[in-house]
Design a protein around this motif. Sequence first.
Motif, PDB file in Angstrom:
ATOM      1  N   VAL A 184       0.878  -1.173   0.000  1.00 46.10           N
ATOM      2  CA  VAL A 184       0.000   0.000   0.000  1.00 46.10           C
ATOM      3  C   VAL A 184       0.910   1.214   0.000  1.00 46.10           C
ATOM      4  CG1 VAL A 184      -1.849   1.245   1.162  1.00 46.10           C
ATOM      5  CG2 VAL A 184      -1.715  -1.248   1.352  1.00 46.10           C
ATOM      6  N   SER A 185       0.729   2.078  -0.986  1.00 46.74           N
ATOM      7  CA  SER A 185       1.608   3.246  -1.148  1.00 46.74           C
ATOM      8  C   SER A 185       0.784   4.519  -1.039  1.00 46.74           C
ATOM      9  CB  SER A 185       2.296   3.170  -2.519  1.00 46.74           C
ATOM     10  OG  SER A 185       2.971   4.371  -2.816  1.00 46.74           O
ATOM     11  N   TYR A 186       1.304   5.488  -0.274  1.00 43.17           N
ATOM     12  CA  TYR A 186       0.641   6.786  -0.142  1.00 43.17           C
ATOM     13  C   TYR A 186       1.673   7.881  -0.361  1.00 43.17           C
ATOM     14  CZ  TYR A 186      -1.656  10.898   1.779  1.00 43.17           C
ATOM     15  OH  TYR A 186      -2.163  12.157   1.927  1.00 43.17           O
ATOM     16  N   THR A 187       1.331   8.851  -1.219  1.00 38.61           N
ATOM     17  CA  THR A 187       2.216   9.976  -1.509  1.00 38.61           C
ATOM     18  C   THR A 187       1.438  11.274  -1.379  1.00 38.61           C
ATOM     19  OG1 THR A 187       3.534   8.693  -3.083  1.00 38.61           O
ATOM     20  CG2 THR A 187       3.678  11.090  -3.244  1.00 38.61           C
ATOM     21  N   GLU A 188       2.048  12.259  -0.758  1.00 40.41           N
ATOM     22  CA  GLU A 188       1.488  13.611  -0.781  1.00 40.41           C
ATOM     23  C   GLU A 188       2.625  14.594  -0.986  1.00 40.41           C
ATOM     24  OE1 GLU A 188       1.130  15.385   3.649  1.00 40.41           O
ATOM     25  OE2 GLU A 188      -0.353  13.832   3.218  1.00 40.41           O
ATOM     26  N   ALA A 189       2.348  15.649  -1.730  1.00 41.39           N
ATOM     27  CA  ALA A 189       3.344  16.697  -1.975  1.00 41.39           C
ATOM     28  C   ALA A 189       2.607  18.009  -2.197  1.00 41.39           C
ATOM     29  CB  ALA A 189       4.212  16.362  -3.184  1.00 41.39           C
ATOM     30  N   ALA A 190       3.258  19.109  -1.811  1.00 38.67           N
ATOM     31  CA  ALA A 190       2.634  20.426  -1.926  1.00 38.67           C
ATOM     32  C   ALA A 190       3.692  21.458  -2.296  1.00 38.67           C
ATOM     33  CB  ALA A 190       1.938  20.815  -0.628  1.00 38.67           C
ATOM     34  N   LEU A 191       3.254  22.484  -3.018  1.00 40.79           N
ATOM     35  CA  LEU A 191       4.112  23.590  -3.434  1.00 40.79           C
ATOM     36  C   LEU A 191       3.878  24.775  -2.514  1.00 40.79           C
ATOM     37  CD1 LEU A 191       5.950  25.081  -5.531  1.00 40.79           C
ATOM     38  CD2 LEU A 191       3.834  25.617  -6.786  1.00 40.79           C
ATOM     39  N   ALA A 192       4.971  25.323  -1.951  1.00 42.69           N
ATOM     40  CA  ALA A 192       4.892  26.521  -1.117  1.00 42.69           C
ATOM     41  C   ALA A 192       6.217  27.261  -1.211  1.00 42.69           C
ATOM     42  CB  ALA A 192       4.580  26.160   0.331  1.00 42.69           C
ATOM     43  N   ASP A 193       6.167  28.556  -1.492  1.00 49.35           N
ATOM     44  CA  ASP A 193       7.363  29.402  -1.542  1.00 49.35           C
ATOM     45  C   ASP A 193       8.426  28.856  -2.495  1.00 49.35           C
ATOM     46  OD1 ASP A 193       6.233  31.089   0.418  1.00 49.35           O
ATOM     47  OD2 ASP A 193       6.984  29.779   2.023  1.00 49.35           O
TER      48      ASP A 193
END
Length: 580
Positions: free
Chosen positions: A315-324
């Motif tokens: 089971v694979s979970y990825t999260e990523a976000a752009l800031a500054d």
Amino acid sequence: MMTRVFALLVWALAGLTGTASAQQGNETGVWVQIEAHPSLTTAQQRAQDYAARLADVNGFSLGGSWYGILLGPYLRDDAERVLRTYRADRLIPRDSFIAYSRNLGAQYWPGGANVLNRGVIAAPQPAAPTVAAQTAEPVTPADETPAEARRGERLLSAGQRKDLQTALRAAGFYNAAIDGAFGAGTRRSMADWQLASGYEPTGVLTTLQRQALMDRYNAPLISTGMRRVHDVGAGIEIDLPMAEVGFARYEPPFAHYDATGDLGVRLLLISQPGTRATLYGLYDIMQTLEIVPLDGPRNRGKDRFTLEGRGKGMVSYTEAALADGQIKGFTLIWPEGDEARRLRVLDAMQASFTRTDAVLDPATGDSAQSVDLLSGLQVRKPRLTRSGFYVDNRGAVVTTADAIEGCARITLDDEYPAQVAVSDAGLGVAVLRPTQALAPMSVARFRRDKGRLQSPVTVSGFSYGGVLGGPTLTHGTLADVKGLAGESELTRLALNALPGDAGGPVIDAAGGVLGMLLPARNPNRDLPQDVSLSADAGAIRAVLDRAGLQAADSDQTDSLAPGDLNRVAFGMTVLVSCWD
């Protein structure tokens, strides 16, 4: 009758221990961890309570002054069966999980046992009474009265009250909002938990009971060694299961944390400078990796994305976000069948994730040079690739029948999902329809005749499985208008084709399609390299009729210039991929 049924269940599951010992030899087996406590006295009392109801109860030190209560040892399949059965019958907490011997220390229960040969923890002894002392203080402090419990409850912060509701929900006793308000629903869930745990069901948790509830809730984090990590290079602070992973290397945009424990957990920290376009590109690229199985939800917002995949035992979970101007996030890869612990670890990672100033430099790293690797990670590859060609202006495709056998998913040009419309295994031809309409650059136009012997022909195909990014043209001649055994639906070509070319159109000098190149039919018989077979246009027309499609005719008679022939061939040829 209920007592007899329960006794039979315990007897049946008790027999699994002997099975594990007999089949494993020197292996120590797999365990089901059901509770953990920071007090040895409490842990021993709880182990004794469980031992009165269940078989195979053992107690071990977990490190950090924590003591676990476990069932086992079992074989892995038996441990999972025990976990499912006892959970379903509410004999153990819902958040119980699979554990491994490597995380266990000295044994404290049963008294004197030393199953893992790691030492024995003696039971704490009460202090000897003195003559002057008429009464001795108990080893374990007396629990509170309901009135005292309520007074203690009023001192809890809003966050602590929500934590208790969260722990009750994780244990399967609460399913309402996590709001910190102890209404009738929360009181009922507390009473149910008290009753299942052997306490008087008052609906108000005492200080010791609150501690016991939270200890059980946090047991998955304790078992995986969750602790705060500051990855200075990636510029990320986060709680990680450091009993299961260890830092391995930087290969931008990833900091790799590889498995060090028995679970096989892996982690990536994501860190790179970029823009929204970079974020969207990362979202697309991540889905090509083996560590992100195809089955699972995907969500891309304006400045962030999440990916979840399940399959092939993970089971694979990825999260990523752009800031500054920085893209940061993580990927957690966990084994299937350990969902309660995975979710606890994931929640802790999400809650603790903090950005710091640094970011990985895309120009650094020592990733292996390979088209199959991305920053040290294996790119997902299809099980089989073949060529195909468009036969109508909505993107229907003719390809080989073997290209669609046993496929979990079929794609056109690695991007567009397709479904089988018709397959003729005898001829070796299949017709595919894309799940969404496409707009091909050109469409096959079929000849009514079989062509002239010794006339030039060209096969357009993905000889190297799409590595070159487009089809390759292979030239030859029409050697016979029938197959080697006289088959009227086949033609023989004097042409040296590669396996990836199979399914590609056989085109004459005027751009008309004479047939479809077939793969080698008998793997035990090697034909000369310049002998190839194709299904002829008439036989393909019949298959298209069964699919409800009408083949377009070619009335072009003049030979095309090489550039024009290339454009026609390239425009109609498509890569067909079969995925597991």
